[in-house]
Design a protein around this motif. Structure first.
Motif, PDB file in Angstrom:
ATOM      1  N   VAL A  95       0.840  -1.204   0.000  1.00  0.00           N
ATOM      2  CA  VAL A  95       0.000   0.000   0.000  1.00  0.00           C
ATOM      3  C   VAL A  95       0.874   1.252   0.000  1.00  0.00           C
ATOM      4  N   TYR A  96       0.510   2.204  -0.854  1.00  0.00           N
ATOM      5  CA  TYR A  96       1.298   3.435  -0.986  1.00  0.00           C
ATOM      6  C   TYR A  96       0.409   4.512  -1.597  1.00  0.00           C
ATOM      7  N   GLY A  97      -0.062   5.416  -0.747  1.00  0.00           N
ATOM      8  CA  GLY A  97      -0.948   6.476  -1.209  1.00  0.00           C
ATOM      9  C   GLY A  97      -2.406   6.085  -1.086  1.00  0.00           C
ATOM     10  N   VAL A 125       2.621   5.038  -7.795  1.00  0.00           N
ATOM     11  CA  VAL A 125       1.657   6.109  -7.545  1.00  0.00           C
ATOM     12  C   VAL A 125       1.701   6.452  -6.059  1.00  0.00           C
ATOM     13  N   GLU A 126       1.211   7.631  -5.704  1.00  0.00           N
ATOM     14  CA  GLU A 126       1.023   7.899  -4.287  1.00  0.00           C
ATOM     15  C   GLU A 126      -0.098   8.910  -4.048  1.00  0.00           C
ATOM     16  N   GLY A 127       0.183  10.196  -4.271  1.00  0.00           N
ATOM     17  CA  GLY A 127      -0.808  11.216  -3.937  1.00  0.00           C
ATOM     18  C   GLY A 127      -2.093  11.024  -4.722  1.00  0.00           C
ATOM     19  N   GLU A 148       0.880   9.687 -10.610  1.00  0.00           N
ATOM     20  CA  GLU A 148       1.919   8.705 -10.944  1.00  0.00           C
ATOM     21  C   GLU A 148       3.212   9.490 -10.794  1.00  0.00           C
ATOM     22  N   GLU A 149       4.010   9.165  -9.797  1.00  0.00           N
ATOM     23  CA  GLU A 149       5.054  10.071  -9.323  1.00  0.00           C
ATOM     24  C   GLU A 149       5.979  10.596 -10.410  1.00  0.00           C
ATOM     25  N   ALA A 150       6.358   9.746 -11.353  1.00  0.00           N
ATOM     26  CA  ALA A 150       7.334  10.166 -12.367  1.00  0.00           C
ATOM     27  C   ALA A 150       6.687  10.711 -13.634  1.00  0.00           C
ATOM     28  N   VAL A 187       5.543  14.070  -8.652  1.00  0.00           N
ATOM     29  CA  VAL A 187       4.293  14.678  -8.231  1.00  0.00           C
ATOM     30  C   VAL A 187       3.881  13.907  -6.977  1.00  0.00           C
ATOM     31  N   GLU A 188       3.550  14.657  -5.920  1.00  0.00           N
ATOM     32  CA  GLU A 188       3.228  14.006  -4.630  1.00  0.00           C
ATOM     33  C   GLU A 188       1.784  14.317  -4.246  1.00  0.00           C
ATOM     34  N   GLY A 189       1.597  15.121  -3.196  1.00  0.00           N
ATOM     35  CA  GLY A 189       0.232  15.344  -2.711  1.00  0.00           C
ATOM     36  C   GLY A 189      -0.666  16.035  -3.713  1.00  0.00           C
TER      37      GLY A 189
HETATM   38 CA    CA Z   1       6.313   9.334  -2.777  1.00  0.00          CA
END
Ligand code: CA
Ligand code: CA
Ligand code: CA
Ligand code: CA
Length: 356
Positions: free
Chosen positions: A149-151, A201-203, A217-219, A252-254
């Motif tokens: 789990v992440y985000g 992914v996270e935020g 999608e962070e990147a 890209v985060e929150g």
């Molecule tokens: Ca992150």
């Protein structure tokens, strides 16, 4: 030999000239605001604070809470002035979100939900408005997710009155769970859809009224999906990352939404690699609005390498009548990480014309 070096040199001159001509648009430049308050540092050293959520008190805005994750320790509840109200030590909660009026068999409660990386579960808590404390509604170690789990983000559909929890992963899988309470009040979750992105992914944030979920999608950038479980699995990349785009660098985060009406407002993304926050219109076509950063002030430092963010249009009491923006600070001047708090009208006022 020389015949190879000269063309190579010419090629690099061409590349340098083209790069120099590709100036980053001036409108992307970040405007500076100052934080007016900050939370107590989290108890854990190094990278520990991650994501905030704002809970609005039902009758007295000044008694609202900022709930922050310490991903090495648990959830911290802060007063609006940033002082620590209560610390809940458990597991490894990563992101946190709030929704109002979740149906239990005998009453409705405001809920706080987080994804716990200890055993890859979802944990849901009720907020007691009187004592401003949390009581867990999930049992055991929480609701098992079935992947790392992440985000995460909560969603409440105002039409069907259903509550969903979206939970991401480092492999790009995003699971959507429907949350419901049993007769004894215990909250469980049923998987209703799985989305697949290409990488970590996270935020994420759900737009309850307009029926979308935005996933970072962070990147690569910010994706938009319809929120209904039966609406397929195709998303649209609405905010790609790159030198020619407002979000200059990964990650890209929150993600968070400021509401100016039931259908309008701003979608804000934390651009962690450039220490900036990028604003788009909440409504289509998600036009770029502006960029800001939290600069160092006399008493409170700036915010850098921000992970999670949250914003509210609702009052948090004197000084925050039009709401507040809260950002995790990854670099808190030699102390453990914390969260910075900025009145919304300060952010709105640095743009020309001012934001709503
Ligand atoms: Ca992150
Ligand atoms: Ca971090
Ligand atoms: Ca959050
Ligand atoms: Ca994070």
């Amino acid at each position: 030999m020389r015949s190879r070096i000269i063309p190579a040199l010419l090629a690099s001159i061409v590349v340098l000239t083209v790069t120099a001509c590709q100036r980053r648009p001036e409108e992307f430049r970040a405007r500076a605001v100052l934080a007016t308050a900050q939370t107590s540092p989290v108890a854990s050293a190094e990278d520990a604070a991650d994501d905030p959520a704002i809970w609005i008190h039902p009758t007295n805005p000044s008694l609202s809470l900022i709930i922050g994750t310490n991903k090495k320790d648990g959830l911290d509840l802060y007063n609006v002035d940033g002082s620590l109200h209560q610390r809940y030590s458990f597991g490894m909660p990563n992101n946190v979100d709030v929704r109002y009026g979740f149906p239990l068999p005998d009453r409705r409660v405001d809920i706080v939900a987080t994804e716990d990386r200890t055993g890859n579960t979802i944990r849901v808590f009720a907020v007691d408005a009187e004592s401003r404390t949390l009581a867990e509604l999930t049992t055991g170690d929480g609701i098992p997710v079935g992947h790392d789990v992440y985000g995460s983000a909560l969603h409440h559909d105002p039409t069907t009155d259903q509550f969903h929890f979206f939970v991401g992963s480092k492999t790009g899988e995003v699971s959507q769970f429907r949350l419901s309470a049993a007769a004894d009040g215990a909250v469980s979750g049923q998987r209703v859809r799985t989305l697949r992105l290409a990488s970590q992914v996270e935020g994420m944030v759900a737009d309850d009224e307009l029926g979308h979920v935005y996933i970072g999608e962070e990147a690569r950038g910010v994706w938009k999906f319809p929120v209904a479980p039966d609406s397929g699995t195709e998303g649209i990349l609405i905010a790609p990352i790159g030198f020619r785009h407002p979000i200059r660098r990964p990650d890209v985060e929150g993600l968070t939404i400021y509401r100016t009406s039931s259908a309008t407002g701003y979608l804000i993304a934390s651009s962690q690699g450039s220490n900036e926050y990028v604003i788009y219109t909440r409504e289509e076509p998600h036009r770029f609005v502006g960029t800001f950063r939290i600069a160092p002030g006399a008493n409170i430092g700036g915010a850098g390498e921000t992970d999670g963010i949250d914003v509210t249009h609702r009052s948090l009491g004197p000084g925050y009548e039009s709401g507040a923006f809260v950002a995790q600070d990854g670099r808190n001047r030699g102390e453990n990480q914390n969260f910075k708090i900025v009145p919304w009208f300060h952010i709105a006022g640095i743009f020309e014309p001012p934001l709503e």
